[in-house]
Design a protein around this motif. Sequence first.
Motif, short mmCIF file in Angstrom:
data_model
loop_
_atom_site.label_atom_id
_atom_site.label_comp_id
_atom_site.label_asym_id
_atom_site.label_seq_id
_atom_site.Cartn_x
_atom_site.Cartn_y
_atom_site.Cartn_z
N VAL A 85 6.42 14.34 -15.91
CA VAL A 85 6.21 13.50 -17.09
C VAL A 85 6.69 14.48 -18.00
O VAL A 85 6.26 15.46 -18.08
CB VAL A 85 4.73 13.02 -17.16
N GLU A 86 7.63 14.02 -18.90
CA GLU A 86 8.17 14.69 -19.91
C GLU A 86 8.03 13.99 -21.26
O GLU A 86 8.39 12.97 -21.41
CB GLU A 86 9.46 15.12 -19.65
N GLU A 87 7.41 14.80 -22.10
CA GLU A 87 6.95 14.31 -23.64
C GLU A 87 8.20 15.12 -24.51
O GLU A 87 8.41 16.05 -24.59
CB GLU A 87 5.76 14.60 -24.05
N SER A 88 8.67 14.15 -25.44
CA SER A 88 9.48 14.42 -26.46
C SER A 88 9.28 13.61 -27.67
O SER A 88 9.64 12.62 -27.72
CB SER A 88 11.15 14.38 -25.90
N GLY A 89 8.56 14.39 -28.51
CA GLY A 89 8.24 13.45 -29.99
C GLY A 89 7.24 12.18 -29.50
O GLY A 89 6.19 12.25 -28.86
N SER A 90 7.60 11.24 -30.03
CA SER A 90 6.92 9.87 -29.77
C SER A 90 7.41 9.19 -28.61
O SER A 90 6.97 7.91 -28.43
CB SER A 90 6.95 8.96 -31.12
N GLU A 91 8.12 9.65 -27.85
CA GLU A 91 8.66 9.11 -26.58
C GLU A 91 8.12 9.90 -25.56
O GLU A 91 8.17 11.09 -25.37
CB GLU A 91 9.88 8.79 -26.57
N ALA A 92 7.77 9.49 -24.23
CA ALA A 92 7.90 10.20 -23.00
C ALA A 92 8.37 9.42 -21.70
O ALA A 92 8.52 8.01 -21.68
CB ALA A 92 6.20 10.51 -22.72
N ARG A 93 8.88 10.24 -20.74
CA ARG A 93 9.30 9.56 -19.45
C ARG A 93 8.70 10.09 -18.23
O ARG A 93 8.48 11.39 -18.08
CB ARG A 93 10.80 9.76 -19.40
N ALA A 94 8.42 9.49 -17.46
CA ALA A 94 7.73 9.77 -15.96
C ALA A 94 8.69 9.33 -15.04
O ALA A 94 9.10 8.28 -15.00
CB ALA A 94 6.49 9.14 -15.96
N ASP A 95 9.05 10.27 -14.06
CA ASP A 95 9.83 10.09 -12.87
C ASP A 95 8.84 9.18 -11.75
O ASP A 95 7.80 9.67 -11.57
CB ASP A 95 10.43 11.16 -12.18
N VAL A 96 9.39 7.92 -11.44
CA VAL A 96 8.56 7.36 -10.21
C VAL A 96 9.43 7.10 -9.10
O VAL A 96 10.57 6.53 -9.26
CB VAL A 96 7.97 6.13 -10.99
N LYS A 97 8.69 7.56 -8.11
CA LYS A 97 9.60 7.51 -6.74
C LYS A 97 9.08 6.20 -6.22
O LYS A 97 7.91 5.88 -6.13
CB LYS A 97 9.20 8.54 -5.51
N ILE A 98 10.04 5.21 -5.51
CA ILE A 98 9.62 3.96 -5.18
C ILE A 98 10.34 3.98 -3.72
O ILE A 98 11.27 4.26 -3.26
CB ILE A 98 10.33 2.90 -5.59
N SER A 99 9.13 3.78 -2.69
CA SER A 99 9.53 3.93 -1.08
C SER A 99 9.21 2.45 -0.69
O SER A 99 8.06 1.74 -1.02
CB SER A 99 8.56 5.02 -0.67
N PHE A 100 9.98 2.06 0.15
CA PHE A 100 9.78 0.75 0.96
C PHE A 100 9.34 0.91 2.32
O PHE A 100 10.04 1.98 3.04
CB PHE A 100 11.08 0.02 0.95
N SER A 101 8.70 0.42 2.98
CA SER A 101 8.19 0.51 4.14
C SER A 101 7.70 -0.68 4.91
O SER A 101 7.71 -1.75 4.24
CB SER A 101 7.03 1.48 4.56
N GLY A 102 7.59 -0.74 6.03
CA GLY A 102 6.87 -2.09 6.87
C GLY A 102 8.17 -2.59 7.45
O GLY A 102 8.98 -2.21 8.32
N ASP A 103 8.06 -3.86 7.65
CA ASP A 103 9.09 -4.90 8.17
C ASP A 103 10.33 -5.16 7.56
O ASP A 103 10.66 -5.95 6.97
CB ASP A 103 8.17 -6.21 8.58
N LEU A 104 11.20 -3.87 7.79
CA LEU A 104 12.50 -3.70 6.79
C LEU A 104 13.41 -4.49 7.84
O LEU A 104 13.38 -4.63 9.04
CB LEU A 104 12.70 -2.52 6.58
N PRO A 105 14.62 -4.94 7.28
CA PRO A 105 15.43 -5.34 7.91
C PRO A 105 16.26 -4.27 8.90
O PRO A 105 16.28 -3.32 8.69
CB PRO A 105 16.76 -5.98 6.94
#
Length: 143
Positions: A85-105
């Motif tokens: 998570v990086e903050e810069s003044g009045s804005e911040a960004r967070a890296d979010v990893k999205i993983s898929f699992s289960g009954d995938l093609p």
Amino acid sequence: MPWILAGGGAVVVAVAVVLIFVLTSGSSGSPQDLAESAVEALNNKDAQTLDDLACESAKSGSVDAGDFEGQLPGGVEIKFELGSVEESGSEARADVKISFSGDLPEGLPESSLNTTADLVMADESGWCLKDFQPAGGGGGSGP
């Protein structure tokens, strides 16, 4: 070729669902706290919490998160994991990893099972969720 389309479609649906939650959804103490709460709510499919965390300027009010229930193929699960998570003044960004699992093609390449996105936050009289976009994305897509 169909597995590429299926994998790409799942990513698009996942980002769309997250955008609906974020953009139809106030404030938290710090960007780190807010990002942790948002990722927990995403993993719990907790639309009310996401709504409570969203910035007023990002709320569209025209889409119901329930409209997207069941958009992912049956048996496919999505997991969200918070990175930096990086903050810069009045804005911040967070890296979010999205993983898929289960009954995938069948035949889906390993590289399509994981992606990243940026959770964009703003200080609007308190930290709130402003946008959720593909990693490295530019400005917000909120209204």
